[in-house]
Design an enzyme around this catalytic site. Structure first.
Site: not given
Length: 489
Positions: A261, A317, A368
């Protein structure tokens, strides 16, 4: 039992419950501690005593389970004072969740102590776990089902998800609580019968819901171990990029080369003069470069996974972390909240769960925190034949949080019947099997290249088709029945 004894014991029981999660994995603690608190709450007659006992339990649970928030803020945010204050506030708020579950179950039992232990408390506990998965952006950390990822109860996950496993845990805790309060042979028999019934259900549902397709892919996960303080230093950007470029070129020929990430400390477009040539080299060698990077589009910034090339392909995301990736109420609070959030400014949430195509396969991507939400990961099915999770757990320091995060990623692989590639900046990087098992695992806080093969899968688990709704519907129906009985009474 007097208050002076009851409250410290409730606090200790809450603290012990968190030891059921990684890295401790004391899988028996959820059954024992929940049985103890169910038994204690069910025999109380005063609402005030119930609330005090439940909140003491919640404080122990939250304090030992999410203490790592302090590291994130103290080390990389506003310093020790801000970390202490913020952690204290968050622990106090998190403690309200088990308080609501225990007090709600006690109220729903309407004075029938056995019904409270056996049905009301277990059903409300699971319902509250589900509600907190979406309320106020959602949080699934410390759902008790995760503690059973390495037990036979895990076979329930591909059918009913993590909350199905949670329901099994709290139902067993309920019959144990009943046996504790009244240790009679018939109640011990009920406890044994319930355990046997749930074990039989898990055995019957232990099936291979998905099937492997095509040949395995070779994968290299690049774990750069870049310190957070160094990562956002403008003078370090060139060196960080060179490190990843060097590690990538050493693995050309592997089907997939994965960066974690926001491995890029700059926006993707600012590094394309280096990344586009590397992507061409990778393609020529039969490799595909997939990396985590911030992406800017006009005024908007995204936390993204990019399949490098011309043109690049993006996943943005969708589930952002409040106060970590964006700051609610920033316009109202002004500069007061500037010590939290990303150094690049607030991110914008993406909208699409569509898989990314790489190396001829479809990757269901999560970034994440997203991997902690089962329904969001399952949204990429059935198209995705592999799962990819990129993360940066450097914020958590040497705490239990990276291991808990990995534990939740394992549950997502099990729920969906897909192997998962997990690439992190500082660990724990891993290859997770479609059964939730750890096939390969890297070190923590060490630079490393984790190489392995991954097997694509097709087919869909029952959970992948229906998500949480069947289990949630069952729990809510049970609660509805108890509500009707309470009204009649």
């Amino acid at each position: 039992m007097s208050r002076l004894i009851r409250l410290p014991l409730a606090l200790a029981a809450g603290g012990l419950l968190s030891l059921g999660f990684a890295p401790f994995d004391w899988i028996w603690t959820p059954f024992v501690t929940l049985a103890a608190i169910f038994a204690a709450v069910s025999v109380l007659s005063s609402p005030r005593a119930v609330l005090a006992t439940a909140y003491a339990f919640g404080l122990g649970y939250a304090g030992s389970g999410v203490y790592w928030i302090y590291h994130s803020i103290a080390d990389y945010g506003g310093g020790p004072l801000a970390g202490g204050v913020a952690t204290g506030v968050l622990v106090a708020l998190f403690a309200l969740i088990p308080t609501l579950a225990l007090a709600g179950g006690w109220w729903l039992g309407a004075g029938d102590r056995r019904r409270t232990r056996l049905l009301a408390l277990p059903l409300v506990w699971v319902a509250i776990e589900w509600v907190r998965s979406w309320l106020a952006t959602g949080a699934t950390w410390l759902s008790v089902g995760y503690t059973q990822i390495d037990t036979p109860l895990a076979a329930l996950a591909p059918v009913a998800g993590v909350y199905g496993v949670s329901l099994a845990v709290v139902l067993i805790a309920g019959v144990l609580a009943d046996a504790i309060v009244s240790p009679r042979p018939q109640r011990a028999g009920l406890a044994l019968g319930t355990v046997a019934l749930i074990a039989a259900a898990a055995w019957a549902l232990d099936d291979e819901w998905t099937r492997p397709v095509d040949a395995p892919l070779s994968v290299s996960i690049l774990q750069g171990n870049i310190d957070q303080a160094r990562k956002w230093d403008p003078d370090e950007r060139g060196a960080i990029l060179r490190e990843y470029l060097q590690m990538s070129r050493a693995r050309l020929g592997d089907d997939l080369i994965i960066w974690p990430e926001t491995a890029l400390p700059v926006f993707y477009r600012q590094a394309r003069q280096w990344l586009d040539p590397l992507a061409r080299e990778a393609r020529a060698a039969g490799s595909e470069l997939v990396l985590g990077a911030p992406v800017a589009r006009g005024e908007r910034r995204y936390n993204a996974v990019v399949v490098a090339g011309e043109p690049p392909r993006y996943y943005f995301k969708r589930h952002l972390v409040p106060f970590g990736e964006y700051v609610p109420f920033r316009d109202i609070a002004g500069g007061i909240l500037d010590f939290v959030g990303t150094p690049l400014g607030d991110f914008t949430a993406g909208r699409s769960a569509a898989p990314l195509t790489a190396a001829g396969h479809e990757l269901g991507v999560s970034i994440c925190y997203e991997v902690t939400f089962g329904a969001e990961v399952a949204a990429a099915l059935p198209a995705a034949d592999l799962l990819l999770n990129v993360s940066n757990d450097a914020w958590f320091g040497h705490s239990s949080a990276p291991w808990q995060h990995l534990q939740m990623a394992r549950m997502r692989a099990l729920e969906t019947g897909r192997e998962m590639i997990r690439a992190t900046n500082t660990g724990v990087s891993a290859i997770i099997g479609a059964d939730g098992g750890l096939r390969r695992m890297g070190p923590l806080f060490e630079a490393a290249v984790l190489t392995a093969t991954v097997q694509p899968y097709q087919g869909t688990t029952p959970y992948g088709r229906a998500g949480d709704w069947p289990l949630v519907g069952l729990a809510l129906a049970g609660i509805g029945g108890l509500l009707l009985r309470r009204r009649r009474r």
